[in-house]
Design a protein around this motif. Structure first.
Motif, mmCIF file in Angstrom:
data_model
loop_
_atom_site.group_PDB
_atom_site.id
_atom_site.type_symbol
_atom_site.label_atom_id
_atom_site.label_comp_id
_atom_site.label_asym_id
_atom_site.label_seq_id
_atom_site.Cartn_x
_atom_site.Cartn_y
_atom_site.Cartn_z
ATOM 1 N N THR A 153 0.842 -1.196 0.000
ATOM 2 C CA THR A 153 0.000 0.000 0.000
ATOM 3 C C THR A 153 0.878 1.246 0.000
ATOM 4 O O THR A 153 2.068 1.192 0.308
ATOM 5 C CB THR A 153 -0.927 0.053 1.228
ATOM 6 O OG1 THR A 153 -0.127 0.167 2.418
ATOM 7 C CG2 THR A 153 -1.804 -1.181 1.317
ATOM 8 N N MET A 154 0.266 2.377 -0.319
ATOM 9 C CA MET A 154 0.984 3.645 -0.269
ATOM 10 C C MET A 154 1.050 4.125 1.182
ATOM 11 O O MET A 154 0.148 3.883 1.966
ATOM 12 C CB MET A 154 0.298 4.685 -1.145
ATOM 13 C CG MET A 154 0.111 4.237 -2.593
ATOM 14 S SD MET A 154 1.658 3.786 -3.405
ATOM 15 C CE MET A 154 2.468 5.389 -3.488
ATOM 16 N N GLY A 155 2.125 4.831 1.531
ATOM 17 C CA GLY A 155 2.246 5.381 2.873
ATOM 18 C C GLY A 155 2.608 4.331 3.903
ATOM 19 O O GLY A 155 2.966 3.195 3.575
ATOM 20 N N VAL A 156 2.510 4.709 5.191
ATOM 21 C CA VAL A 156 2.942 3.826 6.274
ATOM 22 C C VAL A 156 1.804 3.434 7.222
ATOM 23 O O VAL A 156 2.018 2.657 8.151
ATOM 24 C CB VAL A 156 4.080 4.471 7.088
ATOM 25 C CG1 VAL A 156 5.259 4.812 6.191
ATOM 26 C CG2 VAL A 156 3.616 5.719 7.847
ATOM 27 N N GLY A 157 0.597 3.951 6.990
ATOM 28 C CA GLY A 157 -0.499 3.721 7.928
ATOM 29 C C GLY A 157 -0.842 2.263 8.134
ATOM 30 O O GLY A 157 -1.022 1.812 9.274
ATOM 31 N N VAL A 158 -0.926 1.505 7.057
ATOM 32 C CA VAL A 158 -1.296 0.089 7.159
ATOM 33 C C VAL A 158 -0.217 -0.676 7.921
ATOM 34 O O VAL A 158 -0.511 -1.500 8.799
ATOM 35 C CB VAL A 158 -1.506 -0.520 5.759
ATOM 36 C CG1 VAL A 158 -1.690 -2.031 5.846
ATOM 37 C CG2 VAL A 158 -2.719 0.116 5.075
ATOM 38 N N ALA A 159 1.047 -0.396 7.605
ATOM 39 C CA ALA A 159 2.144 -1.097 8.261
ATOM 40 C C ALA A 159 2.174 -0.805 9.758
ATOM 41 O O ALA A 159 2.354 -1.710 10.579
ATOM 42 C CB ALA A 159 3.476 -0.710 7.616
ATOM 43 N N VAL A 160 1.985 0.459 10.129
ATOM 44 C CA VAL A 160 1.997 0.816 11.547
ATOM 45 C C VAL A 160 0.825 0.149 12.272
ATOM 46 O O VAL A 160 0.972 -0.380 13.379
ATOM 47 C CB VAL A 160 1.961 2.347 11.727
ATOM 48 C CG1 VAL A 160 1.768 2.725 13.191
ATOM 49 C CG2 VAL A 160 3.247 2.969 11.186
ATOM 50 N N ALA A 161 -0.344 0.125 11.621
ATOM 51 C CA ALA A 161 -1.512 -0.526 12.233
ATOM 52 C C ALA A 161 -1.267 -2.014 12.448
ATOM 53 O O ALA A 161 -1.748 -2.598 13.426
ATOM 54 C CB ALA A 161 -2.742 -0.315 11.347
ATOM 55 N N SER A 162 -0.505 -2.639 11.569
ATOM 56 C CA SER A 162 -0.257 -4.084 11.688
ATOM 57 C C SER A 162 0.487 -4.432 12.973
ATOM 58 O O SER A 162 0.342 -5.530 13.502
ATOM 59 C CB SER A 162 0.518 -4.593 10.469
ATOM 60 O OG SER A 162 1.893 -4.223 10.522
ATOM 61 N N VAL A 163 1.271 -3.491 13.481
ATOM 62 C CA VAL A 163 2.035 -3.750 14.700
ATOM 63 C C VAL A 163 1.089 -4.022 15.871
ATOM 64 O O VAL A 163 1.341 -4.890 16.715
ATOM 65 C CB VAL A 163 2.970 -2.571 15.023
ATOM 66 C CG1 VAL A 163 3.715 -2.806 16.329
ATOM 67 C CG2 VAL A 163 3.952 -2.347 13.884
ATOM 68 N N ALA A 164 -0.025 -3.292 15.916
ATOM 69 C CA ALA A 164 -1.001 -3.488 16.989
ATOM 70 C C ALA A 164 -1.647 -4.868 16.919
ATOM 71 O O ALA A 164 -2.182 -5.354 17.919
ATOM 72 C CB ALA A 164 -2.075 -2.410 16.935
ATOM 73 N N LEU A 165 -1.587 -5.496 15.763
ATOM 74 C CA LEU A 165 -2.170 -6.822 15.586
ATOM 75 C C LEU A 165 -1.123 -7.928 15.704
ATOM 76 O O LEU A 165 -1.410 -9.082 15.444
ATOM 77 C CB LEU A 165 -2.872 -6.903 14.219
ATOM 78 C CG LEU A 165 -4.087 -5.984 14.094
ATOM 79 C CD1 LEU A 165 -4.571 -5.926 12.653
ATOM 80 C CD2 LEU A 165 -5.214 -6.451 15.006
ATOM 81 N N GLY A 166 0.091 -7.549 16.086
ATOM 82 C CA GLY A 166 1.106 -8.563 16.355
ATOM 83 C C GLY A 166 2.179 -8.717 15.312
ATOM 84 O O GLY A 166 2.988 -9.646 15.396
ATOM 85 N N SER A 187 6.548 2.635 13.613
ATOM 86 C CA SER A 187 6.288 1.232 13.954
ATOM 87 C C SER A 187 6.883 0.908 15.321
ATOM 88 O O SER A 187 6.292 0.145 16.098
ATOM 89 C CB SER A 187 6.849 0.291 12.882
ATOM 90 O OG SER A 187 8.254 0.407 12.774
ATOM 91 N N GLU A 188 8.024 1.517 15.647
ATOM 92 C CA GLU A 188 8.585 1.300 16.980
ATOM 93 C C GLU A 188 7.694 1.942 18.044
ATOM 94 O O GLU A 188 7.442 1.360 19.097
ATOM 95 C CB GLU A 188 10.006 1.858 17.083
ATOM 96 C CG GLU A 188 10.621 1.601 18.460
ATOM 97 C CD GLU A 188 12.068 2.025 18.576
ATOM 98 O OE1 GLU A 188 12.708 1.646 19.578
ATOM 99 O OE2 GLU A 188 12.571 2.736 17.678
ATOM 100 N N ARG A 189 7.185 3.144 17.748
ATOM 101 C CA ARG A 189 6.274 3.786 18.705
ATOM 102 C C ARG A 189 5.014 2.941 18.911
ATOM 103 O O ARG A 189 4.512 2.806 20.036
ATOM 104 C CB ARG A 189 5.877 5.177 18.194
ATOM 105 C CG ARG A 189 6.965 6.222 18.373
ATOM 106 C CD ARG A 189 6.553 7.541 17.761
ATOM 107 N NE ARG A 189 7.556 8.577 18.000
ATOM 108 C CZ ARG A 189 7.671 9.682 17.294
ATOM 109 N NH1 ARG A 189 6.834 9.909 16.292
ATOM 110 N NH2 ARG A 189 8.605 10.560 17.566
ATOM 111 N N ALA A 190 4.501 2.385 17.820
ATOM 112 C CA ALA A 190 3.308 1.540 17.926
ATOM 113 C C ALA A 190 3.603 0.330 18.809
ATOM 114 O O ALA A 190 2.786 -0.040 19.669
ATOM 115 C CB ALA A 190 2.862 1.090 16.541
#
Length: 354
Positions: free
Chosen positions: A222-235, A270-273
């Motif tokens: 995907t474009m940007g980093v939003g999806v990747a950062v959200a994935s961290v919350a899911l493990g 992603s580290e902050r997440a």
């Protein structure tokens, strides 16, 4: 079920107890220039990537030199419409003689360099370079002989899961484990280029972890980093993103690749997440305890003489929080104070007659 065990690749640990392992995928963004390829390595290291990945194939190991019918890309929505598969792979491949200088530069800069092999000859070549980990691409996750060959190296394996059914993933995981693979990571992946957030379904990540008892992550187009950062919350413990110096430079994968500043944002966010996950808890943390005084509480807000009654005019819920909690106001209204009380006195039970 037991949880997958964390493991170490080079100097980096992969697991839920450490920040996500971030991979910069160069793919064909070198645009057939070794100098540019090495610039990409340096930019990825500067952006904070933990690893840099390339791909190991030639046009001849991928397909045949034939441009008719299904050997030509005719999807009107494809970034590569009108190209034959053979020509596309000729344009995108990373010359094998570049692998060692790319990996050497990664090592100099503190990054892990590794690759995706697409056939057994590529595995043999990468073994000669002693890569520390292997990646299986989404389009190869049904190539069980390739997975078995990679597993026999004894190295950890990352498998992208694009397009694969549960049954196909089960076959891939079994093939790897049967050949001795102890450390396996599955990456949720949507094999469209670019992918849309709506078509990414990252809720699959915790399900895959539970189903296969492996580390999980995201290969994100995907474009940007939003999806990747959200994935961290899911493990997600591993995140892979395509990386280029400048999208404007063009190249087979440039349209859905991150530029250096964006990639640095991915590493930081992603580290902050990950840091924010913590554990299930309620009540003030140690850091919050000093803030309790800024809650509202009950205060006498006018001078009151002994024997006078508390009213809504002389007793209010205000900040700071040294008085009784606001929930007691109805019990206190109408009570008489047993001594003179100055404005600004926190309400306490000692002020009143029983």
């Amino acid at each position: 079920m037991s949880q997958p065990k964390s493991f170490v690749i080079g100097n980096r640990k992969i697991g839920r107890d450490v920040q996500p392992f971030i991979i910069a995928e160069m793919s064909g963004n070198h645009n057939q220039s070794l100098e540019r390829a090495l610039e990409i390595v340096e930019a990825a290291a500067k952006a904070g990537a933990h690893a840099l990945k390339i791909q190991t194939y030639t046009a001849d190991t991928m397909t045949i030199d034939h441009a008719e019918g299904e050997f030509s890309i005719d999807d009107p929505n494809s970034l590569w419409k009108g190209k034959s598969l053979y020509k596309l792979y000729q344009e995108a491949y990373t010359p094998w003689e570049w692998h060692k200088p790319i990996f050497d530069r990664c090592k100099e800069l503190g990054m892990i360099g590794f690759s995706t092999p697409f056939d057994e000859s590529a595995v043999d070549f990468l073994e000669s370079l002693d890569v520390p980990i292997y990646k299986i691409a989404s389009f190869e996750n049904i190539d069980l002989p390739l997975i078995r060959r990679v597993a026999r190296t004894g190295k950890p394996i990352i498998i992208s899961t694009g397009m694969a059914s549960i049954a196909e993933l089960d076959e891939a995981v079994r093939a790897a484990r049967e050949e001795g693979c102890e450390h396996l990571v599955l990456l949720k992946c949507t094999s469209t280029y670019p992918a849309s957030p709506e078509n990414t379904n990252i809720l699959t990540i915790p399900h895959m972890r539970e189903l296969f008892n492996v580390e999980v992550g995201l290969s994100d187009h995907t474009m940007g980093v939003g999806v990747a950062v959200a994935s961290v919350a899911l493990g997600a413990t591993v995140i892979e993103k395509h990386f280029t110096l400048r999208r404007a430079d063009g190249g087979v994968d440039s349209a859905f690749s991150l530029e250096p500043q964006e990639f640095e944002s991915l590493v930081v966010e992603s580290e902050r997440a990950w840091q924010s996950l913590g554990k299930v808890r309620y009540g003030p943390t140690e850091k919050e305890k000093n803030s309790l005084v800024f809650r509202r509480s009950l205060y006498v807000v006018e001078d009151i003489k002994k024997g006078e009654t508390l009213t809504k005019q002389n007793l209010r819920a205000i900040r700071p929080g040294y008085g009784l909690p606001p929930k007691y106001i109805d019990q206190l209204l109408g009570k008489k104070v047993k001594r003179d009380v100055k404005k600004g006195t926190p309400a306490s039970w000692e002020l009143f007659d029983e």
